[in-house]
Write an enzyme that holds these catalytic residues in place. Structure first.
Site, short mmCIF file in Angstrom:
data_model
loop_
_atom_site.label_atom_id
_atom_site.label_comp_id
_atom_site.label_asym_id
_atom_site.label_seq_id
_atom_site.Cartn_x
_atom_site.Cartn_y
_atom_site.Cartn_z
N GLY A 1 3.26 -7.16 -7.26
CA GLY A 1 2.65 -7.14 -5.93
C GLY A 1 1.30 -6.19 -6.34
O GLY A 1 1.59 -5.80 -7.55
N GLY B 1 -0.55 -2.36 -5.21
CA GLY B 1 -0.71 -1.54 -3.76
C GLY B 1 -2.16 -0.97 -3.52
O GLY B 1 -2.93 -0.76 -4.98
N GLN B 2 -1.84 0.59 -2.88
CA GLN B 2 -2.89 1.12 -2.93
C GLN B 2 -3.33 1.66 -4.29
O GLN B 2 -4.45 2.85 -4.56
CB GLN B 2 -1.94 2.64 -1.90
CG GLN B 2 -3.25 3.65 -1.24
CD GLN B 2 -4.56 3.08 -0.59
OE1 GLN B 2 -4.19 2.61 0.25
NE2 GLN B 2 -5.65 4.15 -1.07
N PHE B 3 -2.05 2.46 -4.96
CA PHE B 3 -2.74 2.80 -6.41
C PHE B 3 -2.59 1.89 -7.62
O PHE B 3 -2.87 2.54 -8.95
CB PHE B 3 -1.24 3.95 -6.39
CG PHE B 3 -0.91 4.90 -5.53
CD1 PHE B 3 -2.18 6.13 -5.21
CD2 PHE B 3 0.01 5.27 -4.37
CE1 PHE B 3 -1.15 7.02 -4.51
CE2 PHE B 3 0.01 5.28 -3.78
CZ PHE B 3 -0.92 6.51 -3.77
N GLY B 4 -2.21 0.58 -7.61
CA GLY B 4 -2.31 0.09 -8.41
C GLY B 4 -1.16 -0.82 -8.52
O GLY B 4 -0.58 -1.25 -7.34
N VAL B 5 -1.13 -2.26 -9.88
CA VAL B 5 0.04 -2.80 -9.83
C VAL B 5 1.51 -2.40 -9.75
O VAL B 5 1.23 -1.82 -10.18
CB VAL B 5 -0.30 -4.00 -10.61
CG1 VAL B 5 0.80 -4.79 -11.33
CG2 VAL B 5 -1.60 -4.15 -10.89
N VAL B 6 2.35 -3.03 -9.10
CA VAL B 6 3.63 -2.64 -9.64
C VAL B 6 4.27 -4.10 -10.28
O VAL B 6 3.96 -5.56 -9.84
CB VAL B 6 4.59 -2.65 -7.96
CG1 VAL B 6 6.15 -2.76 -7.51
CG2 VAL B 6 3.28 -2.63 -6.69
N LYS C 1 5.53 1.37 -10.48
CA LYS C 1 4.19 0.88 -10.09
C LYS C 1 2.73 2.40 -11.53
O LYS C 1 3.08 3.32 -11.33
CB LYS C 1 4.04 2.28 -8.21
CG LYS C 1 4.71 1.32 -7.27
CD LYS C 1 4.40 2.23 -6.01
CE LYS C 1 4.22 1.72 -5.28
NZ LYS C 1 4.41 2.48 -3.17
N ASP D 1 3.73 6.95 7.38
CA ASP D 1 3.17 5.69 7.24
C ASP D 1 3.93 5.09 7.26
O ASP D 1 4.74 4.21 6.68
CB ASP D 1 2.36 5.67 5.97
CG ASP D 1 1.81 4.80 5.96
OD1 ASP D 1 1.33 4.32 6.63
OD2 ASP D 1 1.29 4.25 4.66
N ARG E 1 5.74 -2.71 6.19
CA ARG E 1 4.63 -2.96 4.97
C ARG E 1 5.51 -2.05 3.80
O ARG E 1 5.41 -2.33 2.73
CB ARG E 1 3.02 -2.92 4.51
CG ARG E 1 2.54 -1.75 5.58
CD ARG E 1 1.50 -1.44 5.28
NE ARG E 1 0.50 -0.35 5.97
CZ ARG E 1 1.70 0.31 7.32
NH1 ARG E 1 0.95 -0.90 8.53
NH2 ARG E 1 0.66 1.19 7.80
N ASN E 2 6.12 -1.16 4.57
CA ASN E 2 6.60 0.23 4.06
C ASN E 2 7.53 0.33 3.76
O ASN E 2 8.67 1.05 3.52
CB ASN E 2 5.97 1.55 3.79
CG ASN E 2 4.57 1.77 3.43
OD1 ASN E 2 3.92 0.86 2.79
ND2 ASN E 2 3.85 2.16 4.63
N ASP F 1 8.17 4.62 -0.13
CA ASP F 1 6.54 5.20 -0.15
C ASP F 1 6.91 6.18 0.83
O ASP F 1 6.17 6.68 1.28
CB ASP F 1 5.56 4.11 1.10
CG ASP F 1 4.81 3.35 -0.46
OD1 ASP F 1 5.52 3.47 -1.53
OD2 ASP F 1 4.78 2.11 -0.19
P1 ADP Z 1 1.10 1.00 -1.87
O1 ADP Z 1 1.36 2.17 -3.19
O2 ADP Z 1 0.36 0.58 -1.20
O3 ADP Z 1 2.07 1.48 -0.48
P2 ADP Z 1 3.94 -0.48 -2.03
O4 ADP Z 1 4.38 0.15 -2.44
O5 ADP Z 1 3.57 -0.87 -0.52
O6 ADP Z 1 2.49 -0.08 -2.39
O7 ADP Z 1 3.75 -2.33 -3.80
C1 ADP Z 1 2.68 -2.99 -3.09
C2 ADP Z 1 3.54 -4.25 -2.94
O8 ADP Z 1 4.37 -3.93 -4.58
C3 ADP Z 1 4.55 -4.45 -1.83
O9 ADP Z 1 4.34 -4.94 -0.85
C4 ADP Z 1 5.90 -5.60 -2.62
O10 ADP Z 1 5.79 -6.73 -2.71
C5 ADP Z 1 6.04 -4.51 -3.76
N1 ADP Z 1 6.18 -3.88 -4.42
C6 ADP Z 1 6.21 -2.55 -4.02
N2 ADP Z 1 7.86 -1.55 -5.01
C7 ADP Z 1 8.61 -2.48 -4.88
C8 ADP Z 1 9.76 -2.50 -4.96
N3 ADP Z 1 10.62 -1.27 -5.50
N4 ADP Z 1 11.12 -3.52 -5.34
C9 ADP Z 1 10.45 -4.65 -5.37
N5 ADP Z 1 9.05 -4.79 -4.95
C10 ADP Z 1 7.77 -3.89 -4.52
MG MG Z 2 3.29 0.49 0.83
#
Ligand code: ADP
Ligand code: MG
Length: 527
Positions: free
Chosen positions: A278, A280-285, A299, A390, A394-395, A408
């Site tokens: 995935g 997110g706000q900070f970068g790739v997961v 993350k 937040d 989505r979180n 988050d």
């Molecule tokens: P942000 O920092 O923007 O909140 P997210 O935590 O929502 O970013 O992460 C973006 C995407 O990455 C999520 O929608 C999910 O699909 C994937 N992801 C994030 N954390 C996990 C996790 N712990 N396990 C599995 N997938 C994750």
């Molecule tokens: Mg999030």
């Protein structure tokens, strides 16, 4: 059926029609019979909910222990156990560093010292000592139900039914906490029912005036284990005798609060990256592994996206937040750029995605159970005076066993992006925010409660966007005037009453998460 009420009324903000407003403090009329799509057309007046202040002392163990437990061996003779606590391991634990002690499920240990709530020093029966995660053991005494394989402390009615359905064995059973504090329910699977009836029956274990407990009044027992033992051999009023105790599905080990005691810095060499899951706000997961055996989410924090020093300081506090309904923070990798945050990996991704993907295939019981999971995690944050800021679908993330966990928490404090931080910014989550948040930036557990109401709405619309057709500015204006989201057609009135109670304009008028947990459990048990 019509409901008349004199409560303070807010109109329902309807996504499919133009904005409507009704006068407050008026008598309104609602057609409660209308349970379908047309619910969106009505102005509705919520009954004030009466919440019993019955916060449950829930354990943080989401997974339940497995069956085939060995009988407990006796403790070594002649040793002075003093005040030390005898515990039994609920799961195997493999040492992660030299200070750790291995645990073997169903074996007994002595606790020598509690370093913090999550890491304890223990001694095994050969005299070896070391640190263990406290959520892998339970006190060993006959009155502690956690030592019995049939007991599931932290499980909703829906999850209990799923577990029993997976077994589909005549007489498969579990015992779980009941909605009344200190009371228990037996859930049992039996096909000996009429076609249209659920194959699972729930029996309340009741207390008699004499202090004894019973399911059928003709058979009283001094304790629950004795009651269960009796009904394992005799149906005696139950639909079937309790034939098969159902434990956990085996390999579901709970996350620990960090990989070991006070280990929050993770070396980059300890991590392997497997694949991107995935962004997110900070970068790739990424999905990855810690020391080649524990699955983790990694993350990446792109430079300039986070106030890193502040986060690193707070990470040590956040790691100590440990609950089966929170995505566990394992540690941070700060010795290089970019920084990495390492957390528990959640196989089924974000709740929002999960809901949208399964539209039309999720029943009301499942949807309610999802809300119960989130509410329980939020109750834990509330009791630790930790504000999420937040909360939204989505979180939240979904585990391999379809348990929902909150992610988050508190992270928005470290975001460096004005569009996200300022309430007039395009990324600010206005549609999830309480009025005191978008007007005055005033966050509290009660502003989290508001967001939880919106999350419940997301769940019961199977992932719709709240106020889909309105801009952030329009939503701020409308909400300030008293408009609220409409009742999703999958949400029974009882459920809508709960989400609506979260949207009281004043924080004090909203329930606490402890009260919400109770209200949702009541609905799950009684409909
Ligand atoms: P942000 O920092 O923007 O909140 P997210 O935590 O929502 O970013 O992460 C973006 C995407 O990455 C999520 O929608 C999910 O699909 C994937 N992801 C994030 N954390 C996990 C996790 N712990 N396990 C599995 N997938 C994750
Ligand atoms: Mg999030």
């Amino acid at each position: 059926m019509f409901c008349l009420s004199d409560n303070a009324i807010q109109s329902i903000f309807c996504c499919c029609c133009s904005v409507q407003k009704s006068t407050r403090q008026v008598r309104t009329q609602t057609n409660l019979k209308n349970d379908g799509n047309s619910s969106e057309e009505y102005t509705w007046c919520p009954k004030p909910l009466s919440y019993a202040s019955t916060r449950k002392n829930r354990s943080n163990r989401g997974c339940v222990h497995s069956s085939k437990r060995k009988p407990l061996p006796p403790l070594p003779q002649g040793e002075d156990h003093g005040e030390k606590i005898r515990v039994m391991a609920l799961y195997d634990f493999l040492p992660r560093e030299s200070r750790n002690l291995a645990l073997k499920r169903a074996e007994e240990y002595l606790i020598l010292e509690k370093y913090n709530p999550h890491w304890w020093k223990a001694r095994d029966q050969t005299g070896k000592e070391g640190l263990i995660p406290s959520n892998y053991v339970t006190e060993y005494k006959p009155t502690n139900l956690e030592i019995y394989e049939w007991y599931h402390k932290n499980i909703t009615r829906n999850q209990a039914e799923d577990l029993l359905r997976q077994q589909s064995k005549e007489g498969a059973f579990i015992v779980r906490d009941s909605r009344r504090l200190g009371a228990y329910t037996i859930s049992v699977y039996s096909r000996r029912r009429r076609n249209d009836e659920m194959p699972i029956k729930h029996y309340q274990i009741k207390s008699h005036d004499s202090g004894q407990c019973y399911v059928s009044e003709r058979h009283l027992f001094p304790s629950i284990p004795e009651l269960i033992r009796y009904h394992q051999h005799n149906a005696a009023g139950l639909i079937t005798r309790l034939r098969y105790p159902v434990g956990s599905m085996g390999n579901c080990l709970p996350a620990t609060a960090g990989f070991s005691y006070e280990k929050w810095e993770i070396g980059q060499s300890e991590l392997t990256f497997i694949k991107e899951v995935g962004k997110g706000q900070f970068g790739v997961v990424h999905l990855g592994k810690w020391r080649s055996h524990i699955l983790v989410a990694i993350k990446t924090i792109n430079e300039g996206t986070m106030s890193e020093d502040d986060f690193i300081e707070e990470a040590q506090v956040m790691m100590k937040l440990s609950h089966s309904r929170l995505v566990q923070l394992y540690g941070v990798c700060t010795q290089q750029q970019p920084l990495y945050i390492v957390t528990e990996f959640m196989e089924n991704g974000s709740l929002l995605h999960y809901l949208r993907e399964r539209q039309g295939r999720l029943n009301k019981g499942m949807l309610l159970s999802m809300c119960q999971d989130v509410c329980e995690g939020m109750e834990y944050l509330e009791s630790n005076s930790f504000i999420h800021r937040d909360l939204a679908a989505r979180n939240c993330l979904v585990s391999s066993t379809c348990i929902i966990k909150i992610s988050d928490f508190g992270m928005t404090r470290y975001v460096l992006d004005d569009e996200y931080i300022s309430s007039s910014g395009s990324k600010f989550p206005v549609k999830w925010s309480a009025p005191e948040v978008f007007h005055f930036n005033k966050y509290s557990s009660k502003s989290d409660v508001w967001s939880f109401g919106v999350l419940m709405w997301e769940v019961f619309t199977e992932g719709k966007m709240p106020f889909a057709k309105e801009s952030n500015l329009q939503v701020m204006e409308a909400v300030s005037k008293g408009f609220r989201l409409y009742r999703p057609y999958l949400a029974p009135m009882t459920v809508y009453e709960v989400m609506y109670s979260c949207w009281h304009e004043k924080p004090v008028g909203r329930p606490t998460f402890a009260e919400l947990t109770q209200a949702l459990t009541d609905i799950a048990e009684t409909g």
